[in-house]
Design a protein around this motif. Structure first.
Motif, PDB file in Angstrom:
ATOM      1  N   GLY A 459       0.806  -1.209   0.000  1.00 47.22           N
ATOM      2  CA  GLY A 459       0.000   0.000   0.000  1.00 47.22           C
ATOM      3  C   GLY A 459       0.840   1.260   0.000  1.00 47.22           C
ATOM      4  O   GLY A 459       0.323   2.368   0.187  1.00 47.22           O
ATOM      5  N   ASP A 460       2.138   1.105  -0.212  1.00 45.67           N
ATOM      6  CA  ASP A 460       3.059   2.253  -0.238  1.00 45.67           C
ATOM      7  C   ASP A 460       3.135   2.756  -1.683  1.00 45.67           C
ATOM      8  O   ASP A 460       4.130   2.558  -2.388  1.00 45.67           O
ATOM      9  CB  ASP A 460       4.435   1.817   0.267  1.00 45.67           C
ATOM     10  N   LEU A 461       2.081   3.434  -2.117  1.00 44.41           N
ATOM     11  CA  LEU A 461       1.978   3.826  -3.519  1.00 44.41           C
ATOM     12  C   LEU A 461       2.973   4.915  -3.886  1.00 44.41           C
ATOM     13  O   LEU A 461       3.427   4.982  -5.035  1.00 44.41           O
ATOM     14  CB  LEU A 461       0.554   4.283  -3.815  1.00 44.41           C
ATOM     15  N   ASP A 462       3.336   5.782  -2.931  1.00 41.57           N
ATOM     16  CA  ASP A 462       4.338   6.811  -3.213  1.00 41.57           C
ATOM     17  C   ASP A 462       5.678   6.166  -3.567  1.00 41.57           C
ATOM     18  O   ASP A 462       6.335   6.552  -4.545  1.00 41.57           O
ATOM     19  CB  ASP A 462       4.509   7.750  -2.011  1.00 41.57           C
ATOM     20  N   ALA A 463       6.090   5.180  -2.747  1.00 38.14           N
ATOM     21  CA  ALA A 463       7.358   4.499  -3.010  1.00 38.14           C
ATOM     22  C   ALA A 463       7.281   3.682  -4.296  1.00 38.14           C
ATOM     23  O   ALA A 463       8.251   3.588  -5.054  1.00 38.14           O
ATOM     24  CB  ALA A 463       7.726   3.602  -1.831  1.00 38.14           C
TER      25      ALA A 463
END
Length: 562
Positions: A459-463
């Motif tokens: 769920g770490d869409l930025d990374a």
């Protein structure tokens, strides 16, 4: 309303996945010939071609979908299935009445048929036989099984299993396997009819030929749905039923069984020697033992020989140690055989020895391949039971390094969270492992990287976005990421969709036009979120002018309101 329809909007999204579901929304206007029956729903959906769709209600209240589009033929619940499901939901209030009407039509037909005279029914049947070759073939087979000529029955049953009318370049594709499976299933019905008509001895011989015939061609059929496997199982069951009725020579039956199971043909029948215990009696079982032991001694590493020896030992109540000696004669380099031995020992109430064998499998696994995933899971589960959580994390970390897959990452994450070390240190190490395993160059050449998939799974869409920018994503991952961020970051998602639309302008073909349409629909969603629909209208008008000679593309865009 779900209890009346058997499915909900949420069920369609879950079965298809968010991407196919959203594509299905655009195909709702393309649904035609919708027919709601008592248990099934059929319709046509216009796409690249006109596709036939069938939704079937399952006994547990769920729904399954079948479509003859390329994606649907791979066993997926496709966008066309979604569109038909949505069309049904749109008229949910009338569905009970439509099903009731379908049931009424069935009852009316039954009543009408029952009121006809014998002569009228025969005339109706002959009229249909003239136009329906499949019906004629089925009835000819029924007539043959009721007669005395076994040769005709044999010829017809073997012809039903002949793949040549369905094969393309010697292989039955998924698209044709369904029709072939339906035809082949008639062979099972015919064999059972032969046994029921007191000709079980004939059924035994024909069943053996049928099993061998299907075995020779099974590897040349795409049986993704398991339909042909069901036919093979049915042939085996029909053979066993015939044997029980005919009581053939037990020694000859034993020899046929062992020869069949050792002949190297793909055996999808699931024949088990133990099922023939009653038919074989002691003479047949003695011959089975003689043949199986001789085969295993001649080839102790053969899969079929090992399996038959294992079944024989279990049937005779052999010791666990004797069974282990069979497996230990051929240990797989990835430790899977060690796992089989460990499970046998655990079942026998010897867990310490089971864990020793499993740990030995970890040590002896080839370094370049790493240990079997099930073996690792077996050891991890037992370590966890006795509180060796740090050892579980170590095993999961080692497996990720040996095979950097999304599943390995997820298992390590679960283990480290249980041990309380995920956020503190283990996640950083795991991501670095994936970063090293999937360089930007590898991502371009080998279909993306696990790094992007893992970050999206976290769920770490930025990374995940940054990793994609750094070159770790392929086209499929870029689009999946754009779909995930579209609601919160429509401007960035829009850049992805437009980037993949431009190359398609220079390409032709139905799949290209369908792909461009889907990307345009996604781009329009982004523009709506950004309140820049006028900009999209200008872009679309320019694209249509540039592509106006592609009539099929223009028709597809019109169909979706673009």
């Amino acid at each position: 309303m779900a209890h009346q329809l058997g499915f909900t909007d949420g069920d369609l999204r879950r079965l298809a996945g968010s991407r196919s579901y959203e594509r299905g929304l655009g195909y709702l206007p393309a649904v035609s010939r919708l027919e709601i029956g008592e248990t099934a729903i059929t319709a046509a959906v216009d796409g690249t071609d006109c596709y036939e769709v069938e939704l079937t209600h399952e006994g547990d209240g769920g729904v399954t979908g079948w479509c003859d589009c390329p994606y649907g033929q791979e066993g997926n619940f496709c966008k066309h299935c979604v569109a038909v499901g949505l069309a049904v939901l749109a008229q949910a209030e009338s569905v009970p009445q439509q099903r009731s009407a379908a049931a009424s039509r069935t009852r009316l037909l039954d009543t009408w048929l029952e009121s006809r005279t014998r002569e009228e029914l025969l005339a109706l049947l002959r009229e249909n036989l003239a136009d329906d070759r499949d019906l004629r073939r089925r009835l000819e087979l029924r007539a043959a099984t009721a007669g005395e000529d076994t040769g005709i029955v044999r010829e017809r049953i073997l012809s039903l299993l002949d793949t040549r009318p369905f094969a393309r370049c010697g292989y039955v594709e998924y698209a044709d396997a369904r029709a072939y499976g339906q035809q082949a299933a008639e062979a099972v019905t015919a064999l059972r009819a032969l046994t029921a008509s007191r000709r079980a001895s004939d059924a035994v011989e024909v069943a053996r030929e049928a099993i061998s015939a299907l075995g020779r061609t099974y590897d040349e059929i795409d049986d993704s749905d398991g339909l042909i496997g069901d036919v093979a199982t049915g042939l085996a069951e029909a053979h066993l039923e015939a044997c029980r009725g005919a009581r053939p020579d037990p020694v000859q039956t034993a020899e046929w069984l062992v020869t069949h199971l050792l002949d190297g043909l793909n055996d999808a029948t699931g024949i088990d020697l133990l099922d023939y215990h009653e038919v074989l009696g002691e003479p047949g079982l003695a011959r089975i033992r003689e043949l199986v032991v001789a085969a295993w001694r001649a080839n102790p590493k053969g899969w079929a020989e090992k399996y038959l020896m294992e079944r024989l030992l279990k049937a005779d109540g052999g010791s666990v140690d004797a069974l282990i000696s069979v497996h230990a004669a051929d240990l797989a380099p990835n430790g899977h055989t060690h796992l089989v031995i460990a499970k046998e020992l655990e079942t026998a109430g010897r867990p310490p020895e089971a864990l020793e064998w499993a740990e030995r499998g970890l040590r002896e696994a080839e370094p370049e391949r790493g240990p079997d995933g099930e073996l690792v899971a077996f050891v991890c589960e037992r370590y966890a039971r006795i509180g060796r959580l740090a050892d579980v994390v170590t095993l999961r970390r080692d497996l990720l390094r040996a095979r950097p897959t999304l599943a390995a990452y997820q298992n390590l994450r679960t283990a480290a969270r249980t041990a309380g070390t995920w956020e503190a240190s283990e996640r950083t190490v795991a991501l670095e492992t994936l970063r090293a395993a999937g360089t930007p160059k590898k991502a371009r050449w080998y279909g993306g990287s696990v790094l992007v998939d893992a970050l999206m799974d976290d769920g770490d869409l930025d990374a995940a976005w940054q990793a994609a920018v750094d070159g770790y994503a392929d086209q499929k991952q870029w689009l999946a990421l754009a779909d995930r961020i579209r609601d919160q970051r429509p401007a960035e998602a829009l850049t992805v969709y437009l980037r993949w639309i431009d190359p398609l302008r220079k390409q032709t073909g139905d799949s290209t036009y369908e792909r461009m349409t889907e990307l345009l629909l996604s781009a329009r969603t982004c523009h709506r979120a950004l309140d820049t629909e006028a900009e999209f209208a200008t872009y679309l008008a320019t694209l249509r002018t540039d592509q106006k000679r592609k009539r099929k593309l223009m028709a597809m865009l019109d169909q979706h309101g673009l």
